[in-house]
Write a protein that holds these residues in place. Sequence first.
Motif: not given
Length: 126
Positions: A45-50, A98-101, A111-117, A68-70
């Motif tokens: 994944s381009i977002f990282g890993q579990p 920006a990674v959608p949770v 389901a969540t609309q959160g974002q991680v920057y 959202h959280v940074t």
Amino acid sequence: MSEPRTQRNTMNPSRVFRIAALTIATAVPLHAMATGKDVFRNGESIFGQPAAAGATSSLVVDVATTKHVTVPYGETVTFQAPNGKQFAWTFNGLDRKAVPVAKIAPADFPATQGQVYVQQNPLTRN
């Protein structure tokens, strides 16, 4: 007197193989991008890993109250839902993203609309 030679229009088999291999090597990543898969060519994944089992999480995010959280690059974050479900993720894929949770959450996570920057990787600073 002999007739002039004409040049044949044939391709070297090894050249044909190289062209085919290059076409395939170019098409596979483009296909993954076109289908909306957020993965590197190796399938990660381009977002990282579990997060690894037992990994220490420096931040716990309640997805019901946090939109959202940074986080610093490489950080492990635990996400909690109101129903008690949780999962942890290590953000060591692409930085400054920006990674959608919802894209990294397990299928059974609400389901969540959160974002991680994700902040810049300190190893790639100029």
